[in-house]
Design a protein around this motif. Sequence first.
Motif, PDB file in Angstrom:
ATOM      1  N   GLU A 376     -35.833 -21.527 -51.119  1.00 26.81           N
ATOM      2  CA  GLU A 376     -35.237 -21.212 -49.821  1.00 26.81           C
ATOM      3  C   GLU A 376     -35.994 -20.097 -49.111  1.00 26.81           C
ATOM      4  O   GLU A 376     -36.149 -20.129 -47.893  1.00 26.81           O
ATOM      5  CB  GLU A 376     -33.764 -20.830 -50.007  1.00 26.81           C
ATOM      6  CG  GLU A 376     -32.893 -22.020 -50.372  1.00 26.81           C
ATOM      7  CD  GLU A 376     -31.414 -21.698 -50.309  1.00 26.81           C
ATOM      8  OE1 GLU A 376     -31.077 -20.487 -50.220  1.00 26.81           O
ATOM      9  OE2 GLU A 376     -30.607 -22.635 -50.336  1.00 26.81           O
ATOM     10  N   GLN A 379     -39.130 -21.679 -47.844  1.00 21.54           N
ATOM     11  CA  GLN A 379     -38.819 -22.563 -46.723  1.00 21.54           C
ATOM     12  C   GLN A 379     -38.558 -21.772 -45.445  1.00 21.54           C
ATOM     13  O   GLN A 379     -38.993 -22.166 -44.362  1.00 21.54           O
ATOM     14  CB  GLN A 379     -37.610 -23.425 -47.066  1.00 21.54           C
ATOM     15  CG  GLN A 379     -37.321 -24.513 -46.041  1.00 21.54           C
ATOM     16  CD  GLN A 379     -36.256 -25.476 -46.521  1.00 21.54           C
ATOM     17  OE1 GLN A 379     -35.717 -25.336 -47.611  1.00 21.54           O
ATOM     18  NE2 GLN A 379     -35.944 -26.469 -45.702  1.00 21.54           N
ATOM     19  N   ASP A 441     -32.824 -30.999 -39.790  1.00 22.15           N
ATOM     20  CA  ASP A 441     -33.377 -30.261 -40.926  1.00 22.15           C
ATOM     21  C   ASP A 441     -32.526 -29.050 -41.271  1.00 22.15           C
ATOM     22  O   ASP A 441     -32.360 -28.714 -42.447  1.00 22.15           O
ATOM     23  CB  ASP A 441     -34.817 -29.830 -40.617  1.00 22.15           C
ATOM     24  CG  ASP A 441     -35.713 -31.021 -40.355  1.00 22.15           C
ATOM     25  OD1 ASP A 441     -35.861 -31.860 -41.247  1.00 22.15           O
ATOM     26  OD2 ASP A 441     -36.255 -31.114 -39.239  1.00 22.15           O
ATOM     27  N   ASP A 442     -31.983 -28.374 -40.261  1.00 22.56           N
ATOM     28  CA  ASP A 442     -31.152 -27.199 -40.522  1.00 22.56           C
ATOM     29  C   ASP A 442     -29.852 -27.583 -41.227  1.00 22.56           C
ATOM     30  O   ASP A 442     -29.427 -26.929 -42.181  1.00 22.56           O
ATOM     31  CB  ASP A 442     -30.846 -26.467 -39.210  1.00 22.56           C
ATOM     32  CG  ASP A 442     -32.088 -25.843 -38.599  1.00 22.56           C
ATOM     33  OD1 ASP A 442     -32.993 -25.480 -39.369  1.00 22.56           O
ATOM     34  OD2 ASP A 442     -32.164 -25.726 -37.364  1.00 22.56           O
ATOM     35  N   GLU A 445     -30.592 -28.639 -44.856  1.00 22.89           N
ATOM     36  CA  GLU A 445     -30.779 -27.484 -45.724  1.00 22.89           C
ATOM     37  C   GLU A 445     -29.440 -26.896 -46.163  1.00 22.89           C
ATOM     38  O   GLU A 445     -29.242 -26.559 -47.340  1.00 22.89           O
ATOM     39  CB  GLU A 445     -31.614 -26.428 -44.996  1.00 22.89           C
ATOM     40  CG  GLU A 445     -31.933 -25.196 -45.812  1.00 22.89           C
ATOM     41  CD  GLU A 445     -32.735 -24.178 -45.027  1.00 22.89           C
ATOM     42  OE1 GLU A 445     -32.895 -23.051 -45.527  1.00 22.89           O
ATOM     43  OE2 GLU A 445     -33.193 -24.508 -43.913  1.00 22.89           O
ATOM     44  N   GLN A 449     -27.879 -26.986 -50.011  1.00 22.09           N
ATOM     45  CA  GLN A 449     -27.486 -25.703 -50.605  1.00 22.09           C
ATOM     46  C   GLN A 449     -26.029 -25.729 -51.046  1.00 22.09           C
ATOM     47  O   GLN A 449     -25.688 -25.276 -52.150  1.00 22.09           O
ATOM     48  CB  GLN A 449     -27.705 -24.575 -49.593  1.00 22.09           C
ATOM     49  CG  GLN A 449     -27.297 -23.205 -50.082  1.00 22.09           C
ATOM     50  CD  GLN A 449     -27.094 -22.225 -48.935  1.00 22.09           C
ATOM     51  OE1 GLN A 449     -26.010 -22.112 -48.371  1.00 22.09           O
ATOM     52  NE2 GLN A 449     -28.150 -21.515 -48.563  1.00 22.09           N
ATOM     53  N   GLU A 474     -31.031 -16.572 -42.495  1.00 21.93           N
ATOM     54  CA  GLU A 474     -31.220 -17.832 -41.768  1.00 21.93           C
ATOM     55  C   GLU A 474     -30.704 -17.730 -40.332  1.00 21.93           C
ATOM     56  O   GLU A 474     -31.320 -18.264 -39.401  1.00 21.93           O
ATOM     57  CB  GLU A 474     -30.492 -18.959 -42.503  1.00 21.93           C
ATOM     58  CG  GLU A 474     -30.701 -20.339 -41.919  1.00 21.93           C
ATOM     59  CD  GLU A 474     -31.996 -20.973 -42.366  1.00 21.93           C
ATOM     60  OE1 GLU A 474     -32.396 -21.960 -41.723  1.00 21.93           O
ATOM     61  OE2 GLU A 474     -32.602 -20.489 -43.326  1.00 21.93           O
TER      62      GLU A 474
END
Length: 599
Positions: A376, A379, A441-442, A445, A449, A474
Amino acid sequence: MNNEDVEAELVFEICVVIPKRDAGLHRDEDFECGNVFAMELQNAGLVVERVVGNSDEFFKVAAPLETLGRAAAELRLMKRTHIGMDLQFDMMEVDAFVKQPDDDKIRKKLLKTWALQWWDFTTQPVDEIFAYYGPKIAIYFAFLGMYTQWLLFPSLIGLIVYFIDYGSANLVVLPTFFIVVILWAIMFSQFWKRKNAALLARWPITYGNAVDEGYKVIGMKDNAQPQQNPMDLIKLLEVDRVKGKKVFTKYEWFNHLLRIRNDAFVIVSIICLQLPFELAYAHLYEVLTTDIIKFALTAIYLATIQYITKLGGKVSVKLIMIEHNESPETRADSLVYKVFGLYFMQTYIGIFYHALLHRNFGTLRKVLIQRLLISEVVQNLIETSLPYINYNYKKYAVRQNKEKEKGSAGTFQFTARVEKEFLKASYTASTGEELEDGLFDDFLELALQFGMILMFACAFPPAFAMSALNNIMEIRTDAMKLLAMLRRPVPRASATVGAWLNIFQFLILMSICTNCALLAWLFDEEGKWKIEPGLVVILIMEHVLLLIKFGFSRLVPAEPAWVRAARAKNSSQARDMYTKRLLRTISGGEKTREMKKVD
C-alpha cells in the motif's frame, strides 16, 4: 443585465485543442480551420477565447447565462431552489434557483482546507468537493472519510489484543475480537447508507433510473429483427397495453439472461484459468526454500498477473458492450462485478492457501504485513509520483521540440495556464476507460483492503491500525493528486457508491466464514476434528453472526427520519405545484379566465 455583468460571470469550463498551424504557410485567414471553428461557436451563442500555445492552439469555450438558461430549460434539467426543493429550471424565474459558486475560489479553498489540512485528518469539506467535482467523487471521499473514522475503534482494540499476552485466555479473546469486528463491519455498512441518504438530501441531486440516450435495446417485435429505442417501447405500451407488456417482458428476460451468460463466462474463466495459476504460485512459494528463487518466482508472477488482469479487463468491457444496460451506472456496476472477480482471485487465493490448507500462520502474517504495509505504501507513492513524472516528461518533450524549431536552447516557459492543464494526465481507470473513471482503482483499493483486514482479523489484529494510517495518508494524497497533478475530471452523476457497497457486503459474509475457520483450526491444534464444545461454539457463533448480518438492516433504517420527512414534504409541494400548473393549462390559462370576466 449589461454586457459587463455577463462577461464577469463567464466561466470557461470546456477547452478544444487543435494542432498549431505552421506560421510559414500562407493561407486564407477566412478559411483557416481555427477561425472557422471559432466563428461557428460564436454563431451558436458561445464565447470563445483563443490561446496560442507552444505546440497546440486552445479554444476556451464559455456560455453566457442566457444561453445556459435556454439550454437547461430545453433539456428540462432539475435545479435546487432557495427553498431546498429541486424543480425544473425556468429561465423566467432564474432568481429562484441557487447559483453555482465560483470554481476558482472553490479550488483555492480546497487546497487549503482539504489537501494541505493535516490537523483534523479525517474531516473533509465534502460540500465544496461536491460543488467542484460533482457527486460521484464527493460520495467517494465521504465514504473514504467515514470508513477511516470508523477504523480507529477496531485499530485500538486490535493493538490491545495483539500486544498483550493473555496466555490460555487467547481462546476467548480472539473469538471476542472476531465478534466485535464483524459487528463493527455490519454497523458500518448500514450507517453508511444513512449518511449517503443524508448527503443526497443535502446536495442538489436528482437521481433515478434514467435511460441513456445512446443506449439501444432489442424490441422483441413479431419479426424480432430491428433494434429500437426504449421510448418506442413505451409508446407501444401506451397504444397497445397487452402487446406492449409482452414486448417489455421479452426484452427484460432477454437482457437478464444475457447478463447471466456473461457473468457465468467470467466466473468459469476465472475458475478454470486463473485459479490453477494462483494455486501453483502459492504452492511453489510454500515449498521453495531459497529466497533468490522465491524472488524470481514473484517477479514472474507479478508480470504474468498484470497481463492476465489487463486481458480480463478488456474481455469484460467487450462483454458489457453487448449487454443492454439501462444507464451508464448499471454498465459501470456490471464492469465492477466482473473485474473485481479477477482481483479477488489474484489477491486472496494465495492467502487462503497459506491459512486454510497449510495452516501456516507465520507465513500468513508475513503475507498480510507485506500486502498491508509495503504494497500500500508503494502503491501510494506510485499513484502520486507517476502523474508528476508524466507531466514533467510532456513539458520536456514540448520544450525539446520548440528548441529544435528555433535551433537554439534559449529560455523557455509555459505562460498559458490552459496549456499546463492540458499536459496533465487525465483521471482514468486502469481498465475499462470507456465505462469508468479513476474512482474504479480507488474503490478497488479500498475493497481489497477491507477484505484483507476483515477476513483474516483473527490472524493479524494490527491490520486495522495499518489500514487506518494508510487511509489517512490516502485522503491527502488523493486530494493533492486531483487538485494539482491531474486534469480536472468531468463531473459524473451518481447517487451512491453503486456496486462497491454490495462487494463490501459480500466481503463481510466471507469474513464470517474465514474467521470461523481460522478459529476452528487454532482450537483444533491436533487436527483430529473432534466435536468438542469449542468447535460447536464456533459453528453456533458463525450462524448467529450470519443471522445478525441479514437482520441488522431491519433494526437500523437505511434513511434517517428527517430525510424521509423532507422528501415527503418536497414531493407534496412539487405535486401541488404541478397540479395547479396542469389545471391552468387544461382550463386555458390566465387569458381564458380574463375573457370569461369580460363576457
